[in-house]
Design a protein around this motif. Sequence first.
Motif, PDB file in Angstrom:
ATOM      1  N   UNK A 138       0.852  -1.190   0.000  1.00 30.86           N
ATOM      2  CA  UNK A 138       0.000   0.000   0.000  1.00 30.86           C
ATOM      3  C   UNK A 138       0.886   1.237   0.000  1.00 30.86           C
ATOM      4  N   UNK A 139       0.759   2.077  -1.014  1.00 32.35           N
ATOM      5  CA  UNK A 139       1.480   3.345  -1.052  1.00 32.35           C
ATOM      6  C   UNK A 139       0.489   4.456  -0.738  1.00 32.35           C
ATOM      7  N   UNK A 140       0.950   5.478  -0.031  1.00 33.43           N
ATOM      8  CA  UNK A 140       0.056   6.552   0.398  1.00 33.43           C
ATOM      9  C   UNK A 140       0.314   7.860  -0.332  1.00 33.43           C
ATOM     10  N   UNK A 141       1.550   8.064  -0.783  1.00 35.36           N
ATOM     11  CA  UNK A 141       1.879   9.345  -1.396  1.00 35.36           C
ATOM     12  C   UNK A 141       2.069  10.454  -0.373  1.00 35.36           C
ATOM     13  N   UNK A 142       2.134  10.108   0.894  1.00 33.17           N
ATOM     14  CA  UNK A 142       2.276  11.109   1.945  1.00 33.17           C
ATOM     15  C   UNK A 142       3.610  10.927   2.675  1.00 33.17           C
TER      16      UNK A 142
ATOM     17  N   UNK B  91      -1.558  18.860   1.438  1.00 38.06           N
ATOM     18  CA  UNK B  91      -1.348  17.444   1.138  1.00 38.06           C
ATOM     19  C   UNK B  91      -2.091  17.090  -0.147  1.00 38.06           C
ATOM     20  N   UNK B  92      -1.381  16.644  -1.160  1.00 39.64           N
ATOM     21  CA  UNK B  92      -2.007  16.322  -2.447  1.00 39.64           C
ATOM     22  C   UNK B  92      -2.949  15.133  -2.317  1.00 39.64           C
ATOM     23  N   UNK B  93      -3.994  15.150  -3.125  1.00 36.99           N
ATOM     24  CA  UNK B  93      -4.952  14.039  -3.153  1.00 36.99           C
ATOM     25  C   UNK B  93      -4.419  12.902  -4.011  1.00 36.99           C
ATOM     26  N   UNK B  94      -4.894  11.706  -3.730  1.00 36.61           N
ATOM     27  CA  UNK B  94      -4.540  10.523  -4.497  1.00 36.61           C
ATOM     28  C   UNK B  94      -5.726   9.980  -5.257  1.00 36.61           C
TER      29      UNK B  94
ATOM     30  N   UNK C 247       3.920  11.263  -9.228  1.00 38.72           N
ATOM     31  CA  UNK C 247       3.942   9.812  -9.293  1.00 38.72           C
ATOM     32  C   UNK C 247       4.426   9.217  -7.994  1.00 38.72           C
ATOM     33  N   UNK C 248       3.834   8.087  -7.606  1.00 38.94           N
ATOM     34  CA  UNK C 248       4.193   7.399  -6.373  1.00 38.94           C
ATOM     35  C   UNK C 248       4.329   5.915  -6.689  1.00 38.94           C
ATOM     36  N   UNK C 249       5.400   5.293  -6.210  1.00 37.34           N
ATOM     37  CA  UNK C 249       5.626   3.872  -6.469  1.00 37.34           C
ATOM     38  C   UNK C 249       6.389   3.252  -5.312  1.00 37.34           C
TER      39      UNK C 249
ATOM     40  N   UNK D 240       8.333  -1.508   2.450  1.00 37.88           N
ATOM     41  CA  UNK D 240       8.275  -0.443   3.447  1.00 37.88           C
ATOM     42  C   UNK D 240       8.773   0.909   2.938  1.00 37.88           C
ATOM     43  N   UNK D 241       9.224   0.970   1.694  1.00 38.11           N
ATOM     44  CA  UNK D 241       9.792   2.208   1.166  1.00 38.11           C
ATOM     45  C   UNK D 241       9.063   2.598  -0.113  1.00 38.11           C
ATOM     46  N   UNK D 242       8.649   3.851  -0.199  1.00 40.72           N
ATOM     47  CA  UNK D 242       8.041   4.348  -1.431  1.00 40.72           C
ATOM     48  C   UNK D 242       8.775   5.592  -1.896  1.00 40.72           C
ATOM     49  N   UNK D 243       8.746   5.808  -3.189  1.00 39.08           N
ATOM     50  CA  UNK D 243       9.361   6.978  -3.791  1.00 39.08           C
ATOM     51  C   UNK D 243       8.258   7.839  -4.386  1.00 39.08           C
ATOM     52  N   UNK D 244       8.405   9.137  -4.211  1.00 39.80           N
ATOM     53  CA  UNK D 244       7.425  10.093  -4.699  1.00 39.80           C
ATOM     54  C   UNK D 244       8.155  11.156  -5.519  1.00 39.80           C
ATOM     55  N   UNK D 245       7.657  11.463  -6.688  1.00 44.11           N
ATOM     56  CA  UNK D 245       8.212  12.536  -7.503  1.00 44.11           C
ATOM     57  C   UNK D 245       7.084  13.461  -7.915  1.00 44.11           C
ATOM     58  N   UNK D 246       7.351  14.734  -7.946  1.00 45.82           N
ATOM     59  CA  UNK D 246       6.295  15.692  -8.273  1.00 45.82           C
ATOM     60  C   UNK D 246       6.870  16.865  -9.035  1.00 45.82           C
TER      61      UNK D 246
END
Length: 686
Positions: A47-51, A174-177, A249-251, A256-262
């Motif tokens: 589960x990725x949250x983007x937060x 906080x951006x929406x998903x 983008x979120x992946x 336990x680790x996610x990367x977010x780019x904006x």
Amino acid sequence: MTSTRCRAARTLSLLTLPLLLAPLSARAGESTAESEDGEALPRAPIVVTGRGLREGPATPAYDVRRLERDTLTSSASGRIEDVLASVAGFQQFRRSDSRASNPSNQGVTLRALGGNASSRAQVLLDGVPVGNPFFGYIPLSALAPERLGAVRVTRGGGMGAFGAGAVSGTIELESAGPDELGPLSAQALVNDRGETQSALTLAPRLGEGFVVAGVQWDRGQGFQTTPRDQRVAATARAGYESWSGSLRGVAPLTDAVEVQASGLVYDDARTLRFDGADSTSSGQQGALRLVGRGAWQFDVLGYVQAQDFSNVVISSTSFRKTLDQKKTPTLAVGGKAELRPPVGADHVLRLGADIRLSRGHLVEVPLNATTGLATAFRRAGGKQSDLGLYVEDDWTLGSLVVTAGARADRWTIRDGFYRELNAAGAVSRDTRFANRDGWSGNARGGLVWNAGRAVSLRAAAYTGLRLPTLNELYRPFVVFPVTTQANAALKPERLRGYEAGVDLHPSPALSIALTAFDNRLKDAVANVTLDATTRQRQNVNAIRARGLEASAELALGRVDLSGSLAWTDAEVEASGSQQALDGLRPAQVPRLFASGTLAWTPREGWRLAATVRHTGAQFEDDLETDVLPAATTLDLFAQVPLGRFATLVLRGENLTDETIVTRNQGGSIDLGQPRTLWAGIKLGLR
């Protein structure tokens, strides 16, 4: 500036491309693992949250208000500043919204510590500071509420882990998903003056990640900001055209680790008061973030921003150009790294560092109002940096939660200059200002005592720091008939604050919060009057603001009632040549602000809401000679489903057509938004 924009665009592309590709390689649906005999076993999907990381348990020790998506998307104007105005104590330098004010006036603050156009509140979008590094203003037209999932406003609270500049508080966007937005959404509205507002958002899930792309375009002829009895042939409506685009983008990298780019790009053009009095602001930014939610939690963020501003000043007597502020290119790079080691279930320990490096300069040409020829050529600017190191710990002791933190900042102001050539091209002034630097230590602490299910008591004390902006240090400006001079000797502002409050939850349907505070901003930067036509940015001894903030929320089935109130006794402490200011209220600060919203959702997809806001009287200037009268406005919002995918949207701003005075300099007046009616359609797939 073209090369700066190209660099920012390349950076944005490099930051975003890996995020667009990473989800494509992830397997959609449920992940699998292998058993000892080689058989595939199902396991829980990632589960990725983007937060960012979850807030600490001691966050309620400070005066915090959270705005949810229903509130964000149901304002009468569709502007972020209108949404934030529902939190009493929020204010801009002027009462105008971002359709009818100069962008450089869009500084935001809390706690009645206003008085100039630079922001004293830190505004973050997904952890990235969005304020213009040169001016301190916030690009409000680029922050579309439709693209946000929630907003958290902390009034006061000091600096902590938020970085330098948060002397009056912090506003976290906080951006929406995809869950909030759906895979596709669009809207188009038009008002009674023929102005339009349109937006399109795509939010597909790709494997175990997602991408959100959005664009918004607003344009219109605007309204007459000049009172009828002050209009001349050259008077113009407050026309505007702005657009913004975002890509995020979120992946997952691991379980336990996610990367977010904006990335965010925007452009805004406005005309104010006279034909040809045009201003523009534009920007591009990109950010890359790694968030780890394992035993050793971490949040690592890096960003780059390129912004620009231009402005034309028109003479109020000849109605010709007198100053062309051609450009103000600004570049900022920064980042933050925070680590939360596993120190036990009762502790949340935060260790971190952040840095921000910025530079900018103005290029302007004074003009002869009769001939239109250049009389001089000017450039001014400099560089700033801030490196912060911080530690903060939240400790849970049964019903008591205690928090304490310390922060050290190494700041610099350097390479400041002012250079002017005469009309013949000869140097008439070439000033290099002395470099300055220093260390600043700040601390904050607080506690929350959950005395019972229905009562929580809290208290906090804190300090903070804000560097004067490059604009305040080096750029003079004119709002006829007053010229405000820059001041390269300005000292940093330093905050000391205390507050105590109570949160009541007598039932699941009702919550009440009350906060008393005492904040003192030492060496506050103010526009100090020197004579009838001249002001200068100077440090006054302090601005002290003491007051009460209250909020309440009541949910009765499908009816919700929310309200917010701030009453503040703010005064200037001054001596010496500034003695005349001692005991006066700071410029642009009302004593009372109140907002209330009544919302009704008769059935799924419907929303009917009415909002009443009152802003007390305030003064235009530091000597309390020009008054901006109190104003009370009524806004309405209606959302009615027309089918499975379409919704009718009706909005009304200032329905009573209240006269809102936004500027008054010796009787030269500007007005705020008149009665405005909107209608449109919103489309969405779920």
